[in-house]
Design a protein around this motif. Structure first.
Motif, PDB file in Angstrom:
ATOM      1  N   VAL A 165      47.459  -5.632   8.685  1.00  0.00           N
ATOM      2  CA  VAL A 165      47.865  -6.550   9.277  1.00  0.00           C
ATOM      3  C   VAL A 165      47.668  -7.356   8.076  1.00  0.00           C
ATOM      4  O   VAL A 165      48.264  -8.221   7.816  1.00  0.00           O
ATOM      5  N   ASN A 166      46.452  -7.404   7.438  1.00  0.00           N
ATOM      6  CA  ASN A 166      46.062  -8.632   6.619  1.00  0.00           C
ATOM      7  C   ASN A 166      46.088  -8.284   5.290  1.00  0.00           C
ATOM      8  O   ASN A 166      45.346  -8.269   4.187  1.00  0.00           O
ATOM      9  N   ASN A 167      45.819  -6.331   5.202  1.00  0.00           N
ATOM     10  CA  ASN A 167      45.783  -5.851   3.760  1.00  0.00           C
ATOM     11  C   ASN A 167      44.190  -5.935   3.322  1.00  0.00           C
ATOM     12  O   ASN A 167      44.644  -5.876   1.558  1.00  0.00           O
ATOM     13  N   ILE A 168      43.854  -5.177   3.852  1.00  0.00           N
ATOM     14  CA  ILE A 168      41.997  -5.936   3.538  1.00  0.00           C
ATOM     15  C   ILE A 168      42.253  -4.382   2.030  1.00  0.00           C
ATOM     16  O   ILE A 168      42.599  -4.242   2.204  1.00  0.00           O
ATOM     17  N   LYS A 169      40.897  -4.710   0.940  1.00  0.00           N
ATOM     18  CA  LYS A 169      40.321  -4.063   0.303  1.00  0.00           C
ATOM     19  C   LYS A 169      39.536  -3.532  -0.033  1.00  0.00           C
ATOM     20  O   LYS A 169      39.358  -2.458   0.191  1.00  0.00           O
ATOM     21  N   THR A 170      37.781  -4.655   0.544  1.00  0.00           N
ATOM     22  CA  THR A 170      37.127  -4.446   0.516  1.00  0.00           C
ATOM     23  C   THR A 170      36.326  -5.232   2.255  1.00  0.00           C
ATOM     24  O   THR A 170      36.475  -5.720   2.932  1.00  0.00           O
ATOM     25  N   VAL A 171      35.401  -4.455   2.357  1.00  0.00           N
ATOM     26  CA  VAL A 171      34.412  -4.189   3.862  1.00  0.00           C
ATOM     27  C   VAL A 171      33.277  -4.224   3.827  1.00  0.00           C
ATOM     28  O   VAL A 171      32.261  -3.834   2.816  1.00  0.00           O
ATOM     29  N   PHE A 172      32.587  -5.408   3.881  1.00  0.00           N
ATOM     30  CA  PHE A 172      31.066  -5.933   3.380  1.00  0.00           C
ATOM     31  C   PHE A 172      30.057  -5.499   4.892  1.00  0.00           C
ATOM     32  O   PHE A 172      30.495  -6.260   5.808  1.00  0.00           O
ATOM     33  N   ASP A 173      28.941  -5.307   4.531  1.00  0.00           N
ATOM     34  CA  ASP A 173      28.309  -4.822   6.181  1.00  0.00           C
ATOM     35  C   ASP A 173      26.522  -5.022   5.281  1.00  0.00           C
ATOM     36  O   ASP A 173      26.165  -4.554   4.602  1.00  0.00           O
ATOM     37  N   CYS A 174      25.773  -5.857   6.172  1.00  0.00           N
ATOM     38  CA  CYS A 174      24.706  -6.653   6.001  1.00  0.00           C
ATOM     39  C   CYS A 174      23.366  -5.410   6.648  1.00  0.00           C
ATOM     40  O   CYS A 174      21.676  -6.184   6.747  1.00  0.00           O
ATOM     41  N   CYS A 175      23.667  -4.583   7.760  1.00  0.00           N
ATOM     42  CA  CYS A 175      22.934  -4.022   7.941  1.00  0.00           C
ATOM     43  C   CYS A 175      23.478  -2.049   7.982  1.00  0.00           C
ATOM     44  O   CYS A 175      24.458  -2.412   9.106  1.00  0.00           O
ATOM     45  N   THR A 176      23.910  -2.513   6.901  1.00  0.00           N
ATOM     46  CA  THR A 176      24.086  -0.789   6.557  1.00  0.00           C
ATOM     47  C   THR A 176      23.905   0.456   7.567  1.00  0.00           C
ATOM     48  O   THR A 176      24.972   1.491   8.023  1.00  0.00           O
ATOM     49  N   GLY A 177      22.710   0.285   8.243  1.00  0.00           N
ATOM     50  CA  GLY A 177      21.545   1.136   9.048  1.00  0.00           C
ATOM     51  C   GLY A 177      22.260   2.551   8.462  1.00  0.00           C
ATOM     52  O   GLY A 177      22.307   3.185   7.375  1.00  0.00           O
ATOM     53  N   GLN A 178      22.839   3.597   9.076  1.00  0.00           N
ATOM     54  CA  GLN A 178      22.847   4.913   8.746  1.00  0.00           C
ATOM     55  C   GLN A 178      24.589   5.935   8.613  1.00  0.00           C
ATOM     56  O   GLN A 178      24.523   6.509   8.571  1.00  0.00           O
ATOM     57  N   GLY A 179      25.798   4.392   7.759  1.00  0.00           N
ATOM     58  CA  GLY A 179      26.332   4.392   7.597  1.00  0.00           C
ATOM     59  C   GLY A 179      28.570   4.544   8.405  1.00  0.00           C
ATOM     60  O   GLY A 179      29.619   5.193   8.040  1.00  0.00           O
ATOM     61  N   LEU A 180      27.774   4.145  10.109  1.00  0.00           N
ATOM     62  CA  LEU A 180      29.633   4.106   9.525  1.00  0.00           C
ATOM     63  C   LEU A 180      29.911   3.333   9.991  1.00  0.00           C
ATOM     64  O   LEU A 180      31.062   3.945   9.787  1.00  0.00           O
ATOM     65  N   VAL A 181      29.933   2.326   8.756  1.00  0.00           N
ATOM     66  CA  VAL A 181      30.636   1.022   8.284  1.00  0.00           C
ATOM     67  C   VAL A 181      31.354   1.483   7.045  1.00  0.00           C
ATOM     68  O   VAL A 181      32.527   2.060   6.601  1.00  0.00           O
ATOM     69  N   PRO A 182      30.153   2.366   5.995  1.00  0.00           N
ATOM     70  CA  PRO A 182      30.721   2.219   4.481  1.00  0.00           C
ATOM     71  C   PRO A 182      31.901   3.893   4.832  1.00  0.00           C
ATOM     72  O   PRO A 182      32.472   4.349   4.410  1.00  0.00           O
TER      73      PRO A 182
END
Length: 229
Positions: A165-182
């Motif tokens: 819907v929004n054609n995103i390119k980059t995601v940011f997470d300031c509490c990356t933890g053990q890797g769910l988001v990356p």
């Protein structure tokens, strides 16, 4: 004080506090949000058009994470969330946050202040049994009901929607933890920028990215050497 190792990834990928690491197109900093250099370092990594974060939910939760990372000091949860919100202000698109009911109102009310964005919230679960909240701030609502889902399963459809819907390119997470988001971002072909207080958790994230896509984690700098004007 016992620093939690989170497996053996940290022995194979020796991330140290203050370092900036690259893994394929993704970059992660091991740093404390409560330091000035943190935000200077984040600024050098570029911009992002979506943010997804699961920050500590209360002061006790925050203190536990800091102790596990070898930083045994107290932190006021509202002061910490205010730092997370500074990253919200740098986000040009949608924001997703998983939060406990204790600080739900604090996060929800802040997101309500984003001009031009609508806020939605759902009741989800942490570890399949512990209730928590999932909040989204976006220009238009997402037509997806996350109610009752486990927190490990909400990231994928959220980022898929933002891509479509929004054609995103980059995601940011300031509490990356053990890797769910990356790991999720990488699976979808998105770029990831992240930070975490724990060098051992970052090593786990880098290890997962390496195993998933064959990247070689590389240390590319240190926040002590970063200067912005």
């Amino acid at each position: 004080m016992t620093i939690v190792k989170y497996g053996d990834a940290g022995d194979r990928i020796p991330v140290q506090f203050g370092e900036v690491w690259e893994c394929g197109p993704h970059k992660i900093i091991c740093a404390d949000m409560q330091t000035t250099k943190y935000f200077e370092a984040v600024d050098t990594l570029g911009s992002w058009d979506c943010m997804w974060v699961d920050p500590p939910w209360n002061s006790g939760n925050a203190a536990t994470f800091r102790t596990k990372a070898g930083v045994p000091d107290k932190v006021d949860i509202h002061e910490l969330l205010d730092l997370v919100f500074k990253n919200f202000n740098k986000t040009t698109g949608s924001i997703y946050i998983e939060i406990g009911k204790q600080t739900f109102d604090y996060a929800y009310n802040f997101l309500k202040q984003r001009a031009g964005y609508e806020v939605q919230e759902w009741d989800i679960f942490y570890y399949r049994t512990k209730p928590c909240k999932y909040i989204r701030s976006g220009v238009s609502p997402i037509d997806y009901d996350f109610t009752g889902m486990d927190e490990m399963k909400v990231c994928l459809p959220s980022l898929e929607h933002e891509m479509k819907v929004n054609n995103i390119k980059t995601v940011f997470d300031c509490c990356t933890g053990q890797g769910l988001v990356p790991v999720t971002a990488d699976k979808l072909g998105l770029n990831f920028i992240g930070t975490d207080l724990s060098n051992r958790r970052i090593a786990v994230s880098l290890d997962k990215l390496s195993k998933q896509s064959g990247y070689t984690p590389i240390k590319i700098g240190h926040i002590a050497d970063i200067h912005t004007t």
